[in-house]
Motif scaffolding. Structure first.
Motif, PDB file in Angstrom:
ATOM      1  N   LEU A  31       0.724  -1.196  -0.036  1.00 39.43           N
ATOM      2  CA  LEU A  31      -0.037  -0.140   0.005  1.00 39.43           C
ATOM      3  C   LEU A  31       0.927   1.471   0.019  1.00 39.43           C
ATOM      4  O   LEU A  31       0.512   2.165  -0.541  1.00 39.43           O
ATOM      5  N   GLU A  34       2.266   1.950  -3.527  1.00 40.13           N
ATOM      6  CA  GLU A  34       1.126   2.341  -4.421  1.00 40.13           C
ATOM      7  C   GLU A  34       0.926   3.752  -4.017  1.00 40.13           C
ATOM      8  O   GLU A  34       0.613   4.564  -4.699  1.00 40.13           O
ATOM      9  N   PRO A  77      -4.703   6.291  -6.466  1.00 39.19           N
ATOM     10  CA  PRO A  77      -3.616   5.970  -7.580  1.00 39.19           C
ATOM     11  C   PRO A  77      -3.813   6.122  -8.893  1.00 39.19           C
ATOM     12  O   PRO A  77      -4.850   5.630  -9.412  1.00 39.19           O
ATOM     13  N   ARG A  81      -6.712  -0.663 -11.701  1.00 38.95           N
ATOM     14  CA  ARG A  81      -7.018  -1.677 -10.782  1.00 38.95           C
ATOM     15  C   ARG A  81      -7.611  -1.430  -9.694  1.00 38.95           C
ATOM     16  O   ARG A  81      -7.540  -0.249  -9.226  1.00 38.95           O
ATOM     17  N   CYS A  82      -8.098  -2.413  -8.694  1.00 33.87           N
ATOM     18  CA  CYS A  82      -8.715  -2.064  -7.192  1.00 33.87           C
ATOM     19  C   CYS A  82      -7.656  -1.597  -6.498  1.00 33.87           C
ATOM     20  O   CYS A  82      -6.488  -1.972  -6.341  1.00 33.87           O
ATOM     21  N   SER A  83      -7.662  -0.561  -5.794  1.00 41.99           N
ATOM     22  CA  SER A  83      -7.049   0.040  -4.845  1.00 41.99           C
ATOM     23  C   SER A  83      -7.596   0.426  -3.592  1.00 41.99           C
ATOM     24  O   SER A  83      -8.612   1.269  -3.923  1.00 41.99           O
ATOM     25  N   VAL A  85      -5.875   2.633  -1.530  1.00 41.63           N
ATOM     26  CA  VAL A  85      -5.343   3.694  -1.116  1.00 41.63           C
ATOM     27  C   VAL A  85      -6.270   5.078  -1.625  1.00 41.63           C
ATOM     28  O   VAL A  85      -5.685   5.535  -2.773  1.00 41.63           O
ATOM     29  N   GLU A 116     -12.700   2.716  -2.028  1.00 43.54           N
ATOM     30  CA  GLU A 116     -11.866   1.940  -2.886  1.00 43.54           C
ATOM     31  C   GLU A 116     -11.878   2.278  -4.437  1.00 43.54           C
ATOM     32  O   GLU A 116     -13.176   3.014  -4.838  1.00 43.54           O
TER      33      GLU A 116
END
Length: 210
Positions: A31, A34, A77, A81-83, A85, A116
């Motif tokens: 994390l 990222e 970010p 893609r899934c994140s 942060v 998310e």
């Protein structure tokens, strides 16, 4: 007897497995990596002062004619893609017309927070029609982001932000759509005056406009 000498291929395979294990055992490191990269700022903007500023609102309509109106700002970010942060959120309100008598369809107002990033892609276009007074770092960009959100009535949902700038494909809308549990506010309301306008800024490492 088995040879104790490991081949180069075996060493690389072992190193790869250790790397995966490290990511599982230390997700905070993943994390952090990222979060320290390029960031994207999103805004629902206002243009009523002759410049582009934070603090606008945008709306979308559901099948029964209910309209959700959203304000907001945040960051995520610069990845598709899934994140988790992410930062930011805003306010929400749902106007339910008198013709909608189904109590299972939602109404109310309050706050929401982004939990998310689900998807993010940039799009062609990028010349702003007005001066940029958002204060956001980075380069203004068209694009499409899908965010998972949590409303303060306890219900989950999504917020889709689409920014169409001069030069963007005609198939791209400008504005937002949203869901709250099973209710889909799928019809983005078109930009009119000071409403239903969005903007992204793509920044460099360390750029964060929370």
């Amino acid at each position: 007897m088995f040879s104790r000498k490991l081949s180069r291929r075996q060493l690389l395979k072992t190193a790869g497995l250790l790397g995966v294990a490290g990511a599982i055992l230390d997700p905070a490191k993943v994390l952090a990596d990222e979060g320290e990269g390029s960031r994207v700022t999103w805004d629902i903007v206002s243009v009523g002062t002759g410049s582009i500023r934070r603090g606008g609102d945008a709306a979308a309509k559901a099948e029964d004619g209910s309209i959700i109106t959203i304000t907001g700002h945040g960051t995520f970010p610069n990845v598709d893609r899934c994140s988790p942060v992410v930062s930011g959120g805003g306010t929400w309100s749902i106007f339910k017309p008198a013709t909608s008598t189904d109590s299972r369809c939602f109404s109310g107002s309050g706050n929401y927070r982004v939990t998310e990033l689900l998807s993010w892609v940039t799009a062609p276009g990028g010349v702003l029609p007005l001066p940029d007074a958002t204060g956001d770092r980075g380069t203004a960009s068209a694009g499409l982001a899908i965010l998972r959100v949590r409303f303060d009535n306890g219900r989950p949902g999504t917020l889709t932000i689409s920014c169409h700038l001069p030069g963007s494909p005609n198939c791209m809308p400008e504005g937002i759509t949203a869901t709250m549990v099973y209710e889909d506010f799928f019809e983005a309301q078109p930009p009119t005056g000071d409403h239903n306008r969005t903007l992204f800024h793509v920044g460099g490492p360390g750029d964060n406009d929370d």
